[in-house]
Motif scaffolding. Structure first.
Motif, PDB file in Angstrom:
ATOM      1  N   SER A  63     109.136  49.534  69.262  1.00 16.21           N
ATOM      2  CA  SER A  63     108.060  48.832  68.527  1.00 16.21           C
ATOM      3  C   SER A  63     107.618  47.549  69.216  1.00 16.21           C
ATOM      4  N   CYS A  64     108.504  46.958  70.058  1.00 19.95           N
ATOM      5  CA  CYS A  64     108.087  45.722  70.740  1.00 19.95           C
ATOM      6  C   CYS A  64     107.837  45.957  72.229  1.00 19.95           C
ATOM      7  N   GLY A  65     107.587  47.206  72.587  1.00 17.48           N
ATOM      8  CA  GLY A  65     107.162  47.517  73.952  1.00 17.48           C
ATOM      9  C   GLY A  65     108.267  47.604  74.984  1.00 17.48           C
ATOM     10  N   ARG A  66     109.522  47.488  74.552  1.00 21.66           N
ATOM     11  CA  ARG A  66     110.642  47.547  75.513  1.00 21.66           C
ATOM     12  C   ARG A  66     111.146  48.985  75.631  1.00 21.66           C
ATOM     13  N   ILE A  67     110.241  49.855  76.063  1.00 24.74           N
ATOM     14  CA  ILE A  67     110.536  51.288  76.076  1.00 24.74           C
ATOM     15  C   ILE A  67     111.632  51.637  77.092  1.00 24.74           C
ATOM     16  N   GLU A  68     111.713  50.892  78.193  1.00 25.22           N
ATOM     17  CA  GLU A  68     112.768  51.158  79.178  1.00 25.22           C
ATOM     18  C   GLU A  68     114.148  50.873  78.588  1.00 25.22           C
ATOM     19  N   ASP A  69     114.244  49.792  77.780  1.00 25.14           N
ATOM     20  CA  ASP A  69     115.516  49.486  77.109  1.00 25.14           C
ATOM     21  C   ASP A  69     115.875  50.588  76.118  1.00 25.14           C
ATOM     22  N   ALA A  70     114.851  51.083  75.412  1.00 26.60           N
ATOM     23  CA  ALA A  70     115.074  52.173  74.447  1.00 26.60           C
ATOM     24  C   ALA A  70     115.584  53.419  75.172  1.00 26.60           C
ATOM     25  N   LYS A  71     114.973  53.734  76.312  1.00 29.97           N
ATOM     26  CA  LYS A  71     115.376  54.907  77.092  1.00 29.97           C
ATOM     27  C   LYS A  71     116.815  54.773  77.610  1.00 29.97           C
TER      28      LYS A  71
END
Length: 677
Positions: A378-386
């Protein structure tokens, strides 16, 4: 006589060896018995030594001794099997059990309960079915196992197969399973048998029955059980409070609560939780404060419930206070409290605080990690999510769904679809949330063929009529430009909430069907469905597309006055564009001045387009300057300003604007088609 006394003394000493630290003494006693020649002469000593080694967790010594024993009995085998089971080596226990020449009831109970506790119900059930004569312990274990692992129906079926009531433990378990199934009829039959058999109604059984009647809506039945008790215990009162709360009868719940002079934390928690479940979060927070004022120390359950209330209220200050409370009382590293805090920060629009808190944690569970995948996404940190998803050892269905949604929302539709395909090939069950997420992903890239394939999968597993799937399909067809298909699906749906209506309204609005949007909005209101902020985004967008000024003005005022919805930036954007298109440039400027948000270049561009269309050079110049202050590279502002001067006959000034644009090397954004990319 002396030898006998010595033997009893050493046996008691051996019995005291129960931990790893006492293993040395145990080995010395083992050597003593060996030297005295007692070990080979009596099986009892060997069994006690086996027990000692197993209790101390040294299974290598246990096995070596077992292997050397000239005689063994059921006790010897059971001790070895139990030792391996306690250390988590269930496979070794099962292997030994199968080798055991003569099995007694304790042997069967041991392996069945061991596999039940380990969550391996298939193995436990196979053993249970093979058991020649099933006893009460085995029945209790398997019934409790199914109930605890979420298969309430199987637990009730086994209870019926058992053919007798059993003890209070199994009765409480089965009544709990009836609650999970909403099977009040079955629960009443069990209650009747208990009465006929003259069973003693202890506090555990009473609270289980009250919980059954309360949660299934039979509050008179719950009250009757409570009246049978001479002195109702706190758990029974708590069950009745929860029952009243689940039916929305908070006044009755409070009346029961007030019968207790000094209510314990369990009763406070039930009442607070009841208010939260009935959307009375402010009252819940007030009660929480009152509980502390009365000297009752909040526990983990209290804190978790209040965090849920803070999430619903979206008041970040309350969340921070609860964060401080959890830290003060040592609850901060409890995974349930930590998950609640992360969820609360996220819902209050404070993802950074959620991320900071997560970085301080030392222990996690799957639920907490799932929440963080959503927060990062939700805060654009998609690499951290992955990365988080990649390192998760135990991924649940929600983990996969959260990651698919996160990828889709962050402009990674290909990765989202790839992950769905991987999920589909695994043993994980595809549910409606997985399918809805992927249909939305297909919509974002207008992949009509793949969307149809996903819907075929939904049909194959019997989810084609599910409201969540249907709503996603409406959105999918509308985003792909097939509004008529979207409307056909919408007309077949059971429209129980705003979401399905909003999906079709936005579909019409984004495809330029303004009049259809307004007509559907009228249908929605006639159906008694309350509009949301998304509803008004669609309605105002439709008014903007169609240039219906008075209708737009009416609904913009109505959303504030009649529905108490504060307009967001998207609502103001629609109205500013509507005013500008209609030539009401002064109203557009006044609305921007009233906004609780700072206008961006996009919003000012709407006004500039209105200035060009209606020939207002003075305002157009001011607006263009404002746009270039916010975005110096905005080619649209130069082009629009040049066009404004040209339409007014000021060709020289128009040419100057173009020259400045060339000198600053500002390129006009070329048009492009998604279909050509």
């Amino acid at each position: 006589m002396t030898m006998e006394l010595d033997f009893q003394y050493y046996s008691r000493l051996l019995q005291s060896c129960k931990t790893q630290s006492s293993i040395l003494l145990g080995k010395q006693l083992h050597l003593f018995f060996l030297k005295k020649g007692i070990l080979g002469s009596t099986i009892t000593v060997g069994n006690r030594l086996l027990q000692m080694y197993a209790r101390c967790g040294t299974m290598t010594e246990t096995w070596n001794l077992f292997d050397e024993m000239p005689q063994r009995n059921c006790f010897s085998w059971n001790t070895l099997i139990e030792g391996y089971m306690k250390l988590g080596n269930k496979e070794k226990s099962l292997e030994l059990f199968k080798l055991m020449p003569h099995k007694n009831d304790f042997s069967w109970n041991l392996v069945i309960s061991g596999f039940v506790k380990g969550g391996e119900l298939e193995v436990a059930r196979a053993l249970f079915d093979d058991m020649p004569e099933k006893n009460g312990v085995a029945w209790n274990s398997i019934i409790h196992g199914y109930a605890r692992n979420g298969d309430a129906r199987k637990a009730v079926e086994l209870f019926k197969e058992m053919g007798y009531l059993g003890d209070a433990f199994v009765l409480a378990t089965v009544i709990g399973a009836c609650v999970d199934l909403g099977a009040i009829g079955c629960g009443k039959q069990i209650h009747a048998h208990m009465v006929v058999d003259g069973l003693n109604f202890d506090p555990v059984l009473c609270s289980s029955l009250i919980n059954l009647y309360g949660k299934c809506g039979d509050l008179d039945g719950a009250r009757n059980v409570l009246n049978l008790m001479k002195e109702p215990d706190d758990f029974s009162l708590s069950a009745l409070i929860s029952g009243y709360a689940s039916c929305g009868r908070m006044t009755d719940a409070r009346r029961i609560f007030d019968t207790k002079r000094d209510p314990c934390v369990v009763l406070w928690n039930s009442l607070i939780s009841g208010h939260v479940s009935n959307n009375e979060e402010i009252e819940a927070l007030s009660l929480f404060n009152k509980m502390r004022e009365n000297g009752v120390q909040p526990d983990f359950s209290s804190t978790a419930v209040v965090l849920s209330a803070c999430s619903s209220l979206c008041i970040s200050e309350h969340v921070k206070q609860m964060h401080g409370h959890a830290h003060k009382f040592g609850m901060i590293h409890d995974v349930i409290i930590a998950s609640g805090l992360i969820d609360a920060y996220s819902k209050c629009g404070r993802p950074r605080d959620a991320c900071k808190f997560f970085s301080e944690l030392q222990t996690y569970d799957t639920i907490l990690l799932n929440s963080m995948i959503t927060v990062y996404s939700s805060c654009g940190r998609i690499e951290d999510a992955k990365q988080l998803f990649k390192t998760m050892l135990n991924k649940s269905q929600i983990s996969w769904n959260s990651m698919i949604v996160g990828l889709s929302q962050n402009g990674c539709p290909t990765e989202a679809l790839g992950l769905f395909c991987k999920m589909n090939k695994s043993d994980l069950r595809i549910d409606k949330f997985s399918l809805a997420s992927v249909i939305s992903t297909c919509a974002s890239i207008s992949n009509i063929e793949l969307g149809k394939q996903v819907f075929a999968k939904a049909t194959l597993i019997g989810l084609e009529s599910d409201p969540i799937i249907a709503t996603s399909l409406v959105d999918f067809y509308c985003k792909c430009g097939f509004v008529e298909y979207g409307r056909k699906i919408f007309d077949t749906m059971t429209k129980s909430d705003q979401i399905s209506w909003n999906s079709m309204l936005m579909g019409y609005a984004t495809n330029g069907h303004g009049l259809e949007t307004l007509m559907l909005f009228q249908e929605m209101r006639n159906a008694g469905v309350r509009p949301s902020d998304i509803t008004f985004t669609a309605v105002l967008s439709a008014c903007d597309h169609c240039g219906i000024l008075e209708e737009g003005r009416k609904w913009f005022d109505s959303m504030k006055r009649d529905y108490h919805i504060d307009p967001g930036i998207e609502h103001y954007s629609c109205m500013v564009d509507l005013f500008a298109r209609a030539g009401c440039l002064e109203e557009a400027m006044n609305l921007i001045a009233e906004m609780p948000f700072k206008a961006d270049a996009s919003l000012w561009s709407s006004v500039l387009r209105g200035c060009v269309a209606h020939g207002d050079r003075t305002l157009g110049r001011k607006v263009a300057e404002r746009i270039l202050e916010l975005d110096p590279e905005n080619s649209g502002a130069y082009v629009q300003l040049s066009s404004l001067f040209a339409t007014s006959g000021e060709w020289e000034t128009s040419a100057i604007v173009r020259r400045i644009m060339r000198e600053k090397q500002i390129q006009k954004n070329p048009g492009c088609s998604w279909a050509d990319s």
